[in-house]
Design a protein around this motif. Structure first.
Motif, PDB file in Angstrom:
ATOM      1  N   ASP A  47      -8.330   4.355  41.368  1.00 59.22           N
ATOM      2  CA  ASP A  47      -9.381   5.223  41.878  1.00 59.22           C
ATOM      3  C   ASP A  47      -8.991   5.845  43.221  1.00 59.22           C
ATOM      4  O   ASP A  47      -7.971   5.491  43.831  1.00 59.22           O
ATOM      5  N   ASP A  48      -9.824   6.759  43.677  1.00 62.16           N
ATOM      6  CA  ASP A  48      -9.560   7.438  44.944  1.00 62.16           C
ATOM      7  C   ASP A  48      -9.650   6.476  46.130  1.00 62.16           C
ATOM      8  O   ASP A  48      -9.053   6.730  47.187  1.00 62.16           O
ATOM      9  N   THR A  49     -10.393   5.389  45.975  1.00 58.72           N
ATOM     10  CA  THR A  49     -10.481   4.398  47.053  1.00 58.72           C
ATOM     11  C   THR A  49      -9.106   3.820  47.362  1.00 58.72           C
ATOM     12  O   THR A  49      -8.705   3.717  48.529  1.00 58.72           O
ATOM     13  N   LEU A  50      -8.370   3.446  46.313  1.00 66.89           N
ATOM     14  CA  LEU A  50      -7.027   2.912  46.527  1.00 66.89           C
ATOM     15  C   LEU A  50      -6.087   3.998  47.032  1.00 66.89           C
ATOM     16  O   LEU A  50      -5.285   3.762  47.944  1.00 66.89           O
ATOM     17  N   VAL A  51      -6.181   5.195  46.459  1.00 68.40           N
ATOM     18  CA  VAL A  51      -5.320   6.292  46.891  1.00 68.40           C
ATOM     19  C   VAL A  51      -5.501   6.561  48.382  1.00 68.40           C
ATOM     20  O   VAL A  51      -4.540   6.767  49.129  1.00 68.40           O
ATOM     21  N   THR A  84       0.012   6.254  32.471  1.00 68.47           N
ATOM     22  CA  THR A  84      -0.674   7.465  32.029  1.00 68.47           C
ATOM     23  C   THR A  84      -0.010   8.728  32.566  1.00 68.47           C
ATOM     24  O   THR A  84       0.751   8.687  33.532  1.00 68.47           O
ATOM     25  N   HIS A  85      -0.313   9.847  31.925  1.00 72.28           N
ATOM     26  CA  HIS A  85       0.027  11.151  32.476  1.00 72.28           C
ATOM     27  C   HIS A  85      -1.033  12.142  32.033  1.00 72.28           C
ATOM     28  O   HIS A  85      -1.675  11.967  31.000  1.00 72.28           O
ATOM     29  N   GLY A  86      -1.248  13.157  32.834  1.00 73.52           N
ATOM     30  CA  GLY A  86      -2.271  14.152  32.547  1.00 73.52           C
ATOM     31  C   GLY A  86      -3.501  13.938  33.410  1.00 73.52           C
ATOM     32  O   GLY A  86      -3.823  12.815  33.804  1.00 73.52           O
ATOM     33  N   TYR A  87      -4.182  15.035  33.703  1.00 74.29           N
ATOM     34  CA  TYR A  87      -5.339  14.983  34.589  1.00 74.29           C
ATOM     35  C   TYR A  87      -6.516  14.198  34.000  1.00 74.29           C
ATOM     36  O   TYR A  87      -7.409  13.763  34.726  1.00 74.29           O
ATOM     37  N   ASP A  88      -6.550  14.029  32.684  1.00 75.31           N
ATOM     38  CA  ASP A  88      -7.670  13.338  32.057  1.00 75.31           C
ATOM     39  C   ASP A  88      -7.424  11.842  31.909  1.00 75.31           C
ATOM     40  O   ASP A  88      -8.194  11.149  31.238  1.00 75.31           O
ATOM     41  N   ALA A  89      -6.367  11.330  32.509  1.00 74.90           N
ATOM     42  CA  ALA A  89      -6.048   9.905  32.410  1.00 74.90           C
ATOM     43  C   ALA A  89      -5.716   9.373  33.797  1.00 74.90           C
ATOM     44  O   ALA A  89      -5.037  10.041  34.578  1.00 74.90           O
ATOM     45  N   ARG A  90      -6.196   8.183  34.104  1.00 73.25           N
ATOM     46  CA  ARG A  90      -5.881   7.588  35.396  1.00 73.25           C
ATOM     47  C   ARG A  90      -6.111   6.082  35.335  1.00 73.25           C
ATOM     48  O   ARG A  90      -6.948   5.600  34.570  1.00 73.25           O
ATOM     49  N   GLU A  91      -5.378   5.352  36.186  1.00 74.22           N
ATOM     50  CA  GLU A  91      -5.493   3.898  36.232  1.00 74.22           C
ATOM     51  C   GLU A  91      -6.012   3.388  37.570  1.00 74.22           C
ATOM     52  O   GLU A  91      -6.447   2.242  37.664  1.00 74.22           O
ATOM     53  N   TRP A  94      -1.011  19.074  48.866  1.00 73.15           N
ATOM     54  CA  TRP A  94       0.302  19.130  48.215  1.00 73.15           C
ATOM     55  C   TRP A  94       1.267  20.030  48.995  1.00 73.15           C
ATOM     56  O   TRP A  94       2.465  19.763  49.039  1.00 73.15           O
ATOM     57  N   GLN A  95       0.735  21.063  49.611  1.00 68.91           N
ATOM     58  CA  GLN A  95       1.595  21.976  50.354  1.00 68.91           C
ATOM     59  C   GLN A  95       1.945  21.448  51.743  1.00 68.91           C
ATOM     60  O   GLN A  95       3.084  21.586  52.203  1.00 68.91           O
ATOM     61  N   ASN A  96       0.987  20.827  52.403  1.00 75.28           N
ATOM     62  CA  ASN A  96       1.165  20.488  53.821  1.00 75.28           C
ATOM     63  C   ASN A  96       1.409  19.015  54.096  1.00 75.28           C
ATOM     64  O   ASN A  96       2.020  18.677  55.109  1.00 75.28           O
ATOM     65  N   ASN A  97       0.924  18.134  53.239  1.00 74.76           N
ATOM     66  CA  ASN A  97       1.072  16.702  53.489  1.00 74.76           C
ATOM     67  C   ASN A  97       1.220  15.936  52.181  1.00 74.76           C
ATOM     68  O   ASN A  97       0.412  15.061  51.860  1.00 74.76           O
ATOM     69  N   LEU A 127      -3.778  10.992  41.141  1.00 74.40           N
ATOM     70  CA  LEU A 127      -3.835  11.682  42.432  1.00 74.40           C
ATOM     71  C   LEU A 127      -4.635  12.979  42.384  1.00 74.40           C
ATOM     72  O   LEU A 127      -4.906  13.565  43.431  1.00 74.40           O
ATOM     73  N   HIS A 128      -4.998  13.403  41.190  1.00 70.05           N
ATOM     74  CA  HIS A 128      -5.520  14.760  40.990  1.00 70.05           C
ATOM     75  C   HIS A 128      -6.797  15.023  41.774  1.00 70.05           C
ATOM     76  O   HIS A 128      -6.964  16.110  42.365  1.00 70.05           O
ATOM     77  N   THR A 129      -7.722  14.074  41.803  1.00 70.30           N
ATOM     78  CA  THR A 129      -9.006  14.341  42.453  1.00 70.30           C
ATOM     79  C   THR A 129      -8.976  14.089  43.953  1.00 70.30           C
ATOM     80  O   THR A 129      -9.900  14.500  44.662  1.00 70.30           O
ATOM     81  N   TYR A 130      -7.929  13.437  44.439  1.00 66.97           N
ATOM     82  CA  TYR A 130      -7.859  13.141  45.869  1.00 66.97           C
ATOM     83  C   TYR A 130      -7.059  14.193  46.627  1.00 66.97           C
ATOM     84  O   TYR A 130      -7.443  14.620  47.720  1.00 66.97           O
TER      85      TYR A 130
END
Length: 319
Positions: free
Chosen positions: A236-240, A227-234, A269-272, A260-263
């Motif tokens: 969850d934040d738990t795995l991230v 996927t690509h784009g903020y409205d698509a994901r494979e 992105w700037q610091n870590n 990665l967008h919601t996590y």
């Protein structure tokens, strides 16, 4: 001016997965910096969209021009079609034209499985993958098929299981791969399959996570490439949150990666930020004990350029 043309058959012949992965890793250690890739350019097309992907390196530059027609599969036609134009970086004169969708079908899994192979090689003591890793693939389309072939090149003794929504497509893939000496097993019990897998390859068009990230084994490696784009994901934040993360490029991931967008916040992105494949190829990435690894990509222009150079220098033109 007559330019050499490489059709899909010529592209595939010049890019076996072991050669492609080696070229990607060599380029990342040399002059390719994914952070210098420009943004992909999208524009409306009749019943679809255009996608332009420029890239540059010291010797060659290139432009992939694709069309994406969502209704084509229902008509028995390819969803993604296009061409790749390779240029001399010295003169900016075109030097070759390649069929474009075959490049996409090869470079996406090649980059992902190259990352998986390298992440496996730097596993913490005690977290190594088994000699014959159990591979679970979500998606049985072009990228799912290509990912299985790429994984077989990197892990010759791996076993394969697939999860697909359409049984007839699963059976078609099973028949096709069996002719190549690869056996696949269809799994329907998603949670159990995820908890048992050593390598998970996600090659879908999902808009929501495919499974509960807490089910992934602590030493498993996940490659999310569909996927690509903020409205698509494979995933969850738990795995991230659990995983050691590697991306193609931090800029492209921040712009387009819904996994990665919601996590990740702007400050993250700037610091870590997560590590990139360039750092991975240069031996600058480490893994923590007891943590799965996640590679997630959206597709970048430098990948096509690396592959196109190999085709031009080592392949046989069709005309």
């Amino acid at each position: 001016m007559s330019l050499p043309y490489y059709d899909a058959e010529a592209v595939v012949a010049a890019l076996p997965f072991d050669r492609t992965m080696r070229a990607i890793e060599e380029a990342l250690r040399a002059d390719i910096d994914p952070e210098l890739d420009g943004p992909r350019l999208f524009a409306d097309a009749p019943d679809g969209e255009f996608l332009l992907m420029p890239a540059q390196s010291a010797r060659f530059s290139g432009l992939k021009a694709l069309t994406m027609a969502p209704n084509n599969p229902e008509r028995g036609l390819e969803k993604i079609q296009g061409v790749y134009v390779l240029y001399s970086s010295d003169t900016l004169a075109p030097v070759a034209i390649l069929e474009g969708s075959s490049l996409t079908a090869i470079r996406t899994p090649a980059v992902a499985i190259s990352a998986v192979r390298q992440l496996a090689a730097i596993a913490a003591p005690g977290d190594e993958l088994p000699e014959s890793p159990r591979v679970l693939v979500f998606g049985v389309g072009v990228q799912g098929r290509s990912s299985i072939l790429a994984t077989r090149a990197a892990f010759p003794t791996a076993t394969f299981e697939v999860i697909g929504r359409r049984p007839e497509r699963v059976e078609a893939l099973r028949t096709e791969l069996k002719a190549s000496g690869i056996e696949i097993t269809h799994r329907e019990d998603v949670d159990t399959a995820v908890s048992e897998a050593d390598i998970l390859i996600l090659a879908t068009t999902a808009s929501t996570p495919l499974f509960d990230g807490s089910l992934v084994k602590s030493n498993a490696i996940v490659a999310a490439i569909g996927t690509h784009g903020y409205d698509a994901r494979e995933v969850d934040d738990t795995l991230v949150a659990r995983a050691d993360i590697v991306v193609e490029g931090r800029g492209s991931a921040q712009r387009e990666n819904g996994n990665l967008h919601t996590y990740f916040s702007e400050a993250d992105w700037q610091n870590n930020p997560p590590a990139g494949v360039r750092e991975l190829a240069r031996g600058e990435v480490t893994r923590r004990a007891g943590h799965p690894a996640l590679y997630t990509g959206v597709g970048m222009s430098w990948e096509d350029l690396v592959c196109a150079i190999v085709v031009f220098e080592e392949g046989t033109p069709s005309n």
